[in-house]
Design a protein around this motif. Structure first.
Motif, PDB file in Angstrom:
ATOM      1  N   GLN A  68     -10.507  -8.055  -4.220  1.00  0.00           N
ATOM      2  CA  GLN A  68     -10.462  -9.114  -3.227  1.00  0.00           C
ATOM      3  C   GLN A  68     -11.827  -9.786  -3.102  1.00  0.00           C
ATOM      4  N   LEU A  69     -12.861  -8.974  -3.139  1.00  0.00           N
ATOM      5  CA  LEU A  69     -14.218  -9.509  -3.033  1.00  0.00           C
ATOM      6  C   LEU A  69     -14.503 -10.448  -4.197  1.00  0.00           C
TER       7      LEU A  69
ATOM      8  N   ASP B  60     -15.058 -15.998  -6.243  1.00  0.00           N
ATOM      9  CA  ASP B  60     -14.669 -17.059  -7.165  1.00  0.00           C
ATOM     10  C   ASP B  60     -14.053 -18.220  -6.417  1.00  0.00           C
ATOM     11  N   GLY B  61     -13.401 -17.873  -5.308  1.00  0.00           N
ATOM     12  CA  GLY B  61     -12.595 -18.862  -4.597  1.00  0.00           C
ATOM     13  C   GLY B  61     -13.389 -19.957  -3.929  1.00  0.00           C
TER      14      GLY B  61
ATOM     15  N   ASN C 134     -20.869 -25.014  -3.594  1.00  0.00           N
ATOM     16  CA  ASN C 134     -21.493 -25.867  -2.597  1.00  0.00           C
ATOM     17  C   ASN C 134     -20.953 -25.652  -1.199  1.00  0.00           C
ATOM     18  N   SER C 135     -20.192 -24.586  -1.021  1.00  0.00           N
ATOM     19  CA  SER C 135     -19.592 -24.376   0.289  1.00  0.00           C
ATOM     20  C   SER C 135     -20.624 -23.940   1.315  1.00  0.00           C
ATOM     21  N   GLY C 136     -21.782 -23.515   0.880  1.00  0.00           N
ATOM     22  CA  GLY C 136     -22.830 -23.166   1.832  1.00  0.00           C
ATOM     23  C   GLY C 136     -22.805 -21.736   2.290  1.00  0.00           C
ATOM     24  N   VAL C 137     -21.917 -20.947   1.731  1.00  0.00           N
ATOM     25  CA  VAL C 137     -21.923 -19.526   2.072  1.00  0.00           C
ATOM     26  C   VAL C 137     -22.644 -18.778   0.958  1.00  0.00           C
TER      27      VAL C 137
ATOM     28  N   GLY D 261     -22.073 -16.431 -11.552  1.00  0.00           N
ATOM     29  CA  GLY D 261     -21.279 -17.002 -10.482  1.00  0.00           C
ATOM     30  C   GLY D 261     -21.000 -16.010  -9.374  1.00  0.00           C
ATOM     31  N   ARG D 262     -21.389 -14.770  -9.588  1.00  0.00           N
ATOM     32  CA  ARG D 262     -21.255 -13.787  -8.505  1.00  0.00           C
ATOM     33  C   ARG D 262     -22.662 -13.313  -8.164  1.00  0.00           C
TER      34      ARG D 262
END
Ligand code: ADP
Ligand code: ZN
Length: 677
Positions: free
Chosen positions: A333-334, A339-340, A344-347, A367-368
């Motif tokens: 899930q993590l 990936d989800g 640029n989402s800022g998290v 990417g992780r």
């Protein structure tokens, strides 16, 4: 966070409940209360729907007397129950109840069981004829079906209530009533939230993190991004989604992540990897989902996952062993969540671990958590800085010498130092002092050393001296042999599983000559040789050196054909699992002998060289004890410039030595995890 910090009052406040209070939720407590009141009302009021007055149970005879005396206003018979109700005329209320209307209400009645409907009929019509009763006799069926249903269901309701209560207890741990954790909340993440204006707002900035210069420099980029994401995205840049802080406990990983949030002025979610995994199946995954959902609402923000190895340990692909399904689904899930969300989402997720090597490879992919930031135990100067930070709130007297304190605490982590400061203050208070003095700190250090010796690598002075001699041995030899790798940095600060460590700059070469290998072997043996020569004992500290040397020697002799008695033979066997050796028993003996001979020769050579350079070696060891870290310049001051300048060194001359360090940490003589095989 680590438990070493527990005794520190001003440290990390436990802010477990904070986050839950922020979330909109229906308060189930009130629903329970409303239901209970409604049921209670129906229960108590149910029997009195036809009157709101007092009632009194009487015998049939008394009932008859009342009717004969003309008290009855209205008579209602209930055939199901076989009872009759007689409502009393207002003027006779006092006669029946010995109380006024104000007490009994407007419609009080008496109730009696009647023998049979016929008898009752007869009696009532008789009284009507006599004029004692002017009202009507009416019959009514019981309308208490609701109550009957209620009573049938009552045990079930009790069970449900008890069950909910237990689930709530179980789920929320110490959460108690206000939290309403429980069955409705097990899937919620237990993340603590630190945010501006929040309950436990605590502004931690880089100022609060002493030392750790290179780690700070690396996270600086994250701060910049969180502050001004547009600047990066406009240029089409991508920011890492995750950074992994790797280092032993108590070195300030949590603190650093908090400081990033503080510097960037964004909310900070913090959660421990072990919080994800609980006794309910599927909880971990839903907590991960919930955590990311919350974080996205607050973006830009930082998620910090402490002890990520609790969920992130490499998944087993061994079906026989079973593996831990719950942990794996949490990990999956993590990965999915990481990936989800877009870059640029800022998290930004920061995670801490003591060991990056046991993490699942999927976590470390691009990417992780694709960048690792090393947070090591502080060296002498860094310890001084940590002391300065933690001495601020403490009233110290003049006798205190921070330099001395830092010297006395080799191998301490930042958390240990924070602990020392706190402990010293407690000791001083116990003795009723006005200010905390030197001896309080010494006592505190002793206490911490005593308590922690098993847990962390706290060194005694003597051990420190031995490690310094050992490391200086490596350094002396590698500096004075032509083909050994040039040295960059030597430290005696414990690092990972190793005690000290030395960094070399490996030559960039495709092939290695026998001379180079022998020189390196000699330098690797230099640690043990120095111990033997200058302390008179040999220690376990050289085990990793010896392992490497032995492997290297076998490789040279059995695979590379480099020994005089077995020239040009390669017994390399591709099939690892074959039990058959491609050589005879006598060759095996010969190989063993050659290995012994080669290592013994290099060991003697190392000892000879060390005796020759004993002054320099001693100066180096003393410097190491004093400073704990020394660099190539320091070695050069002692032994003079190396007469042989290699190509790599030439390249390096034109650069800043320091900046080349992090990438070049390739050959750590002590740690098998990092040493090339
Ligand atoms: P980790 O997460 O690496 O186990 P923490 O960040 O929880 O360590 O550190 C525990 C405490 O130790 C911090 O709250 C702080 O008081 C102290 N500490 C650790 N490292 C430092 C440092 N570099 N500078 C100042 N204080 C530190
Ligand atoms: Zn060594």
């Amino acid at each position: 966070m680590d438990e070493q910090n527990n005794s520190q009052p001003a440290g990390n406040t436990n802010n477990n409940k904070n986050n839950r209070n922020k979330m909109p939720r229906v308060n189930f407590t009130w629903i329970y209360v409303v239901i209970a009141i409604a049921l209670g009302y129906l229960f108590f009021a149910g029997g009195e729907q036809d009157g709101n007055g007092t009632s009194k149970n009487v015998t049939y005879t008394v009932f008859k007397q009342y009717v004969e005396q003309g008290y009855a206003n209205k008579i209602i018979a209930n055939k199901d129950e076989g009872t009759v109700k007689m409502f009393v005329k207002p003027e006779h209320i006092r006669d029946v109840f010995q109380a006024g209307v104000e007490k009994t209400g407007k419609q009080p009645f008496v109730q009696a069981e009647y023998p049979s409907a016929d008898k009752l009929d007869e009696f009532v019509s008789q009284q009507q004829e006599l004029g004692n009763f002017t009202g009507e006799l009416s019959y009514k069926r019981s309308n208490d079906t609701f109550m009957q249903v209620f009573w049938n269901l009552f045990p079930l309701l009790v069970i449900i209530f008890v069950w909910m209560f237990i689930m709530r207890r179980m789920g929320s741990g110490s959460g108690g009533f206000g939290g309403m954790g429980g069955i409705f909340n097990v899937g919620r993440s237990r993340a603590k939230l630190v945010e501006k204006g929040g309950e436990n707002e605590s502004k931690v900035t880089f100022k609060d993190v002493a030392g750790q210069a290179s780690a700070k420099q690396e996270v600086q980029e994250i701060v910049e991004f969180l502050k001004n994401p547009k600047k990066f995205t406009d240029l089409g840049g991508k920011i890492p989604k995750g950074a992994l802080l790797v280092g032993p406990p108590g070195t300030g990983k949590t603190l650093l992540a908090k400081a990033v949030a503080g510097e960037a002025d964004v909310p900070f979610f913090s959660m421990s990897g072990s919080d994800f995994v609980e006794m309910f199946v599927g909880v971990g995954a839903s907590r991960v989902r919930d955590l990311f959902r919350q974080a996205k609402e607050k973006a830009p923000c930082i998620i910090f996952i402490d002890e990520i190895d609790a969920v992130g340990r490499a998944r087993t692909n061994n079906a026989m062993m079973g593996g831990n399904d719950e942990r794996e689904s949490t990990l999956n899930q993590l990965l999915t969540e990481m990936d989800g969300f877009g870059t640029n989402s800022g998290v930004i997720i920061m995670a801490a671990t003591n060991r990056a090597d046991i993490l699942d490879k999927a976590l470390l992919r691009a990417g992780r958590f694709d960048r690792q930031i090393h947070v090591d135990l502080p060296d002498l100067n860094e310890r001084k800085a940590v002391f300065k930070v933690h001495l601020q709130p403490i009233k110290v007297d003049e006798s205190l010498d921070i330099d001395l304190l830092a010297r006395q605490t080799p191998g301490f982590s930042g958390a240990d130092i924070a602990n020392v400061c706190n402990e010293a203050a407690l000791i001083a208070a116990r003795h009723g002092k006005q200010a905390v003095g030197k001896e309080d700190f010494i006592a505190a250090v002793d206490r911490i050393v005593g308590g922690l010796e098993k847990k962390t690598k706290v060194m005694t002075e003597e051990e420190k001296r031995t490690i310094a001699l050992h490391e200086a041995g490596h350094a002396t030899i590698s500096w004075n042999l032509q083909y050994a790798n040039p040295l960059i940095k030597v430290t005696i600060v414990p690092r990972g599983r190793a005690l000290g460590a030395a960094w070399y700059l490996p030559e960039e070469r495709q092939i290695t000559t026998k001379e180079q290998m022998l020189d390196e072997m000699c330098a690797t043996l230099g640690g043990r040789a120095a111990e033997e020569l200058f302390t008179g004992h040999i220690s376990s500290g050289a085990m990793n050196d010896l392992e490497r040397v032995t492997k290297q020697a076998y490789g040279m002799i059995a695979y590379m054909g480099m020994s005089d008695n077995l020239p040009n033979l390669c017994y390399y066997n591709q099939n690892e699992y074959s039990w058959q050796r491609p050589y005879s028993e006598s060759t095996a003996q010969l190989i063993d002998e050659e290995v012994k001979k080669m290592i013994a020769e290099q060991y003697e050579r190392a000892k000879r060289l060390l005796l020759e350079k004993r002054e320099g070696h001693k100066a180096l060891a003393d410097l190491l004890v004093e400073r704990e870290v020394i660099y190539a310049e320091d070695v050069e001051k002692i032994f003079g410039k190396r007469p042989w300048v290699s190509r790599t060194e030439e390249l390096l001359e034109n650069q800043d030595t320091e900046s080349a360090l992090p990438e070049k940490e390739e050959e750590n003589t002590e740690s098998p995890a990092q040493a090339p095989s």
